[in-house]
Scaffold this active site. Sequence first.
Site, short mmCIF file in Angstrom:
data_model
loop_
_atom_site.label_atom_id
_atom_site.label_comp_id
_atom_site.label_asym_id
_atom_site.label_seq_id
_atom_site.Cartn_x
_atom_site.Cartn_y
_atom_site.Cartn_z
N LYS A 44 1.01 -1.52 -0.08
CA LYS A 44 -0.02 -0.11 -0.35
C LYS A 44 0.84 1.85 -0.08
O LYS A 44 -0.08 1.94 -0.61
CB LYS A 44 -0.74 0.00 1.30
CG LYS A 44 -2.19 -1.13 1.34
CD LYS A 44 -3.03 -1.20 2.63
CE LYS A 44 -3.94 -2.07 2.56
NZ LYS A 44 -4.01 -2.12 4.38
N GLY A 45 1.74 1.34 1.08
CA GLY A 45 2.78 2.55 0.85
C GLY A 45 3.14 3.53 -0.58
O GLY A 45 3.56 4.76 0.05
N ASP A 104 14.33 -0.64 1.88
CA ASP A 104 14.87 -0.69 2.61
C ASP A 104 15.88 -1.78 3.12
O ASP A 104 17.19 -1.53 2.66
CB ASP A 104 13.89 -1.10 3.83
CG ASP A 104 14.18 -1.23 5.37
OD1 ASP A 104 14.99 -0.61 5.62
OD2 ASP A 104 13.88 -2.21 6.34
N LYS A 132 17.30 3.31 2.24
CA LYS A 132 18.08 2.93 2.88
C LYS A 132 18.83 2.65 3.10
O LYS A 132 19.02 1.42 3.70
CB LYS A 132 17.24 2.62 3.85
CG LYS A 132 16.73 3.06 5.68
CD LYS A 132 16.01 3.01 6.25
CE LYS A 132 14.64 3.31 6.93
NZ LYS A 132 14.36 1.92 7.85
N VAL A 154 10.32 5.47 8.85
CA VAL A 154 9.98 6.78 8.90
C VAL A 154 8.54 6.54 8.19
O VAL A 154 7.96 5.34 7.77
CB VAL A 154 10.92 7.18 6.86
CG1 VAL A 154 11.82 7.49 7.17
CG2 VAL A 154 10.67 6.16 6.17
N ASP A 160 3.77 4.08 6.47
CA ASP A 160 2.42 3.15 7.40
C ASP A 160 3.51 3.36 8.72
O ASP A 160 4.40 3.30 9.01
CB ASP A 160 1.61 2.97 7.41
CG ASP A 160 1.97 1.23 7.43
OD1 ASP A 160 2.79 1.30 6.44
OD2 ASP A 160 1.19 0.61 8.35
N ARG A 166 -0.23 7.18 7.44
CA ARG A 166 -0.12 7.26 5.64
C ARG A 166 -0.78 9.01 5.45
O ARG A 166 -0.19 9.53 4.39
CB ARG A 166 -1.16 6.39 4.86
CG ARG A 166 -0.90 5.05 5.19
CD ARG A 166 -1.17 4.18 4.28
NE ARG A 166 -1.20 3.20 4.32
CZ ARG A 166 -0.02 1.61 4.93
NH1 ARG A 166 0.97 2.24 3.96
NH2 ARG A 166 -0.54 0.99 5.27
P1 5GP Z 1 13.10 -4.01 2.27
O1 5GP Z 1 13.18 -4.52 3.77
O2 5GP Z 1 11.95 -5.24 1.95
O3 5GP Z 1 13.30 -3.68 1.17
O4 5GP Z 1 11.47 -3.15 2.56
C1 5GP Z 1 9.79 -3.90 2.79
C2 5GP Z 1 8.81 -2.52 2.55
O5 5GP Z 1 8.47 -2.57 4.29
C3 5GP Z 1 9.16 -1.47 1.73
O6 5GP Z 1 8.21 -1.18 1.54
C4 5GP Z 1 8.04 -0.35 2.91
O7 5GP Z 1 6.88 -1.17 3.24
C5 5GP Z 1 8.55 -1.51 4.87
N1 5GP Z 1 9.35 -0.78 4.91
C6 5GP Z 1 11.00 -0.08 5.30
N2 5GP Z 1 11.64 0.63 6.04
C7 5GP Z 1 10.46 1.14 6.46
C8 5GP Z 1 10.03 2.14 7.07
O8 5GP Z 1 11.23 2.52 7.00
N3 5GP Z 1 9.25 3.05 7.60
C9 5GP Z 1 7.51 2.34 6.84
N4 5GP Z 1 6.31 3.03 6.81
N5 5GP Z 1 7.77 1.15 6.68
C10 5GP Z 1 8.94 0.41 5.98
#
Ligand code: 5GP
Length: 175
Positions: A44-45, A104, A132, A154, A160, A166
């Site tokens: 959703k983000g 992330d 990140k 964040v 969220d 959001r």
């Molecule tokens: P990944 O670690 O697989 O790259 O990140 C997966 C998902 O985790 C992202 O698409 C996002 O939805 C959520 N996510 C990762 N870091 C953050 C953060 O700092 N804040 C928020 N709200 N969601 C995050």
Amino acid sequence: MKHGDREIDVLIDADALKQRVAEMGEEITRDYQGAPLTALVVLKGSFVFAADLIRAIDLPIKVEFIGLRSYGSRKTTSGVVEITLDTKYPLTDKDVLIIEDIVDTGLTISYLKKNLATRMPASVKLAALLHKPSRTMVDVHIDYVGFTVPNRYVVGYGLDDAGYLRNIPFIGAIR
Ligand code: 5GP
């Protein structure tokens, strides 16, 4: 800034978001040289970012949605990703631009890219509002990146905290 009972530090304000998203749209418009594009919005983000980014892109553009859930707690992902909602139309032979809120660890996007490869698109590129890098576990190439953020959780502009926040119009970090 106080939001409800929480103190949120503003990391990227609404004006900076607006300006950077406009620049990203111009860059994407230039790169695709008039070719039709399929924007693949990762729910959703990404929905707020995507709504602004597609309006900054001057190309024939279709929009598809995919829902992904990665298992784990707020601060860790396990790398196990589930598709909770799939695209309505096939992506075969399409130029696909993934629109993601944040990269992330990279696990979610690396899963998605592998999954998309089996669908035989003409090309796949990635636009991510936030990166990140301090958390990278899998290296993924990000074609268009909005901002690099520090290792903080964040929120806002679509991102969220347990489903909430959001709707705040800037990127912030909960103190
Ligand atoms: P990944 O670690 O697989 O790259 O990140 C997966 C998902 O985790 C992202 O698409 C996002 O939805 C959520 N996510 C990762 N870091 C953050 C953060 O700092 N804040 C928020 N709200 N969601 C995050």
